[in-house]
Motif scaffolding. Sequence first.
Motif, mmCIF file in Angstrom:
data_model
loop_
_atom_site.group_PDB
_atom_site.id
_atom_site.type_symbol
_atom_site.label_atom_id
_atom_site.label_comp_id
_atom_site.label_asym_id
_atom_site.label_seq_id
_atom_site.Cartn_x
_atom_site.Cartn_y
_atom_site.Cartn_z
ATOM 1 N N TYR A 128 3.766 -14.385 -1.668
ATOM 2 C CA TYR A 128 3.189 -13.060 -1.435
ATOM 3 C C TYR A 128 3.598 -12.137 -2.575
ATOM 4 O O TYR A 128 4.788 -12.006 -2.883
ATOM 5 C CB TYR A 128 3.714 -12.545 -0.094
ATOM 6 N N PRO A 130 2.646 -8.486 -3.180
ATOM 7 C CA PRO A 130 1.932 -7.277 -2.758
ATOM 8 C C PRO A 130 2.174 -6.076 -3.673
ATOM 9 O O PRO A 130 2.584 -4.989 -3.228
ATOM 10 C CB PRO A 130 2.509 -7.028 -1.361
ATOM 11 N N LYS A 133 0.217 -2.786 -2.935
ATOM 12 C CA LYS A 133 0.723 -2.205 -1.689
ATOM 13 C C LYS A 133 2.003 -1.415 -1.934
ATOM 14 O O LYS A 133 2.284 -0.420 -1.253
ATOM 15 C CB LYS A 133 0.976 -3.329 -0.679
ATOM 16 N N ASN A 162 -3.216 -8.352 -2.351
ATOM 17 C CA ASN A 162 -2.141 -8.579 -1.374
ATOM 18 C C ASN A 162 -2.345 -9.831 -0.506
ATOM 19 O O ASN A 162 -1.914 -9.869 0.643
ATOM 20 C CB ASN A 162 -1.963 -7.356 -0.458
ATOM 21 N N LYS A 164 -1.633 -13.200 1.156
ATOM 22 C CA LYS A 164 -0.443 -13.981 1.487
ATOM 23 C C LYS A 164 -0.845 -15.447 1.542
ATOM 24 O O LYS A 164 -1.610 -15.862 2.420
ATOM 25 C CB LYS A 164 0.137 -13.522 2.825
#
Length: 240
Positions: A128, A130, A133, A162, A164
């Motif tokens: 992940y 991100p 974010k 983002n 996952k």
Amino acid sequence: MDDSNTIVETNKDTIKVLRFNKPRKKNAIDGNMYGRVAKILNEAAMDDSVSMVVVTGTADFYSSGNDVSNSWSESEDVHIKLLKDFIEAFIKFPKLLIAIVNGPAIGIAATTLALCDLVFASENAYFYTPFPKLHITAEGGSTLTFQRLIGQRKAAEMLLFNHKMSAKEALEVGFINRVYKHDELEAKSWEKINEILKLPASSILATKNLLRRVYYDDLLKTNDIEIEVLKKSLKAKSNL
């Protein structure tokens, strides 16, 4: 926890093992840990008694990435320098670099996996990054390595949107080499590592250097550029 214990360094024959060891914070990496890992990798690169380095984590996480609660207690410039040197140590490491991903790998922990030669992962792992974010930009050479490994569209999913990525998907797209059941990860990974150890090291290392020759300079340049852009994104974030 004593800072000296947040990176556990052990040796198995000619293999050096590094373990992120801050389980109460999901093995989040602080400035001290960045510096320790870079130093160990740089020294192992010059140590003829070390054939390879294996990186893993303690408990349920490989690493949750940057420890913002601790590492930004240093000045931002100091922390950025530690981060840059940490990434550079992965890029420059001339011997085999293998990751045993025992759980989720987030942010810098995920991006630097793309700089490893082999990645074995637990079925419980996910990957992940991100960055949007978090109002920051990609690092770890990922704007180059992700596209090379998993293609432009999947790299965009990871770095821009983002996404996952599960261990199953990571295997399917070529981000990692093997997925094992969680309770078999250590045994199966070390079985593979011990097989590799029997191969002629000189041939493997020479071929590794041939493989990375075509993009080695680009990786170093990418790290420089990403770090400069990251500085700007951190400054903009602080003004929000």
